[in-house]
Design a protein around this motif. Sequence first.
Motif, PDB file in Angstrom:
ATOM      1  N   ASP A 191      -5.205  -3.590 -12.026  1.00 49.61           N
ATOM      2  CA  ASP A 191      -6.192  -3.671 -10.948  1.00 49.61           C
ATOM      3  C   ASP A 191      -5.441  -3.712  -9.622  1.00 49.61           C
ATOM      4  N   ASP A 192      -5.422  -2.564  -8.920  1.00 48.49           N
ATOM      5  CA  ASP A 192      -4.664  -2.464  -7.663  1.00 48.49           C
ATOM      6  C   ASP A 192      -5.125  -3.481  -6.624  1.00 48.49           C
ATOM      7  N   GLU A 193      -6.442  -3.575  -6.456  1.00 52.07           N
ATOM      8  CA  GLU A 193      -6.982  -4.407  -5.389  1.00 52.07           C
ATOM      9  C   GLU A 193      -6.719  -5.888  -5.642  1.00 52.07           C
ATOM     10  N   ASN A 205      -1.518   6.762  -5.854  1.00 54.91           N
ATOM     11  CA  ASN A 205      -1.391   5.312  -5.937  1.00 54.91           C
ATOM     12  C   ASN A 205      -0.343   4.824  -6.933  1.00 54.91           C
ATOM     13  N   ASP A 237       0.834  -1.199   0.000  1.00 55.10           N
ATOM     14  CA  ASP A 237       0.000   0.000   0.000  1.00 55.10           C
ATOM     15  C   ASP A 237       0.866   1.246   0.000  1.00 55.10           C
TER      16      ASP A 237
END
Length: 437
Positions: A283-285, A226, A120
Amino acid sequence: MAKFTFNMPDIGEGIAEAEIVQWHKQVGDTVNEDEEFVDMMTDKATVPMESPVTGKILEIAGGEGDMVSIGSMLVVIEVEGEVPDDVTEESQAAAEAAPAPAPAPKAEPVEERIEVETSDASDADDALAADPDPAPQPEPRPAPEPSAQAKVLATPAVRKRAKELGVDLAQVKPAEDGRIRHGDLDQFLTYNAGYGAAAKPRADEEKKVIGMRRRIAENMAASKRNIPHFSYVEEVDVTDLEVLRAQLNSNRGEKPKLTILPLLITAICKTLPDFPMINARYDDEAGIVTRHGSVNMGMAAQTDAGLMVPVIRNAQAQNLWQLANEIARLAEAARTGTAKSEEMQGGTLTVTSLGPLGGVATTPVINRPEVAIIGPNRIIERPMYVTGADGVERIEKRKLMNISISCDHRVVDGWDAASFVQALKRLLETPALILVD
């Protein structure tokens, strides 16, 4: 008398809420059946709401910039007599409806999914100090004659501002497309300090960030927060490319005039197969990178409402003239606010250009969840050492343009970005290859 509650309907985009952009009616106003009373914005488009009844507005859900959940009260209207059953049932159905799930993306050719482990990123908040001494209010100035302002192209918002400032739009230099925007008006005031009362300092102005401007702010903040950006810039000799473009335009017939953008997009599409990590979404998640086989090219377009990015679908399958038509169509749709929701999403790579204001180099912000963005800069002429076919080195006047690229360092390595730009450079400097299938 009866009270009718108009609940925020599900407008079919799988959203949970929408933002109030502008009220056309206020409490106490009368609204007619089928009359637009408020503009609501989703993530992709602004949708006007029409009243199903005629009556007096008693209550509204909130002010401009507030969010309204799907199915919750948007406005309460007092009507004469009874509310028709079909209208009541429709509003009640909206209150009971749950947000529709987002449609599954269509399969795209030759896609590769790669799982990526990430950590993160930390967040940082900045605070801005307010100026305790606001500038004095300028004295009112007479508005210019309407006939003078009617001769120029400008949006109602720009015309209103010019009228308030006492500026004759006929004296303001428009942009390349002939349309005057807020930036052109600002430039006029900057370089014409003696015009009317413009020499006086402008009063501080507080403006709530809502609608498209807020969406842009949120998206750009999320992208910088991000994504670990890095940028790479290379100089490209586009002299021969400009000669080819002039030749194509001189024999185009009824076809649209080519700018450099269709040629650049075609060259990018021909280069991408060897660099699939550039034409990708992250897709970060889920920690998954999807490398796309088709190229859905985002095209950053400046509008009076802010920066919008319509998408050219399957750009790799279109020829130069088809691209020129699509670029013109999407740019006009973005400027006029008529772009469809599906035309504003699904991009896999974005090109952004400031046109004649392109500067020497740019460090564009990535359009998340894409992993790269390409920025062509202004073409300039300057002398260069050139080796001729006879092997003799001589000085010639050449047309040069810098190509900037920003990449997501979690997905794209510096070597890959540099190699991609070098391959693109070779193609642009040998433009005949762009037309070879």
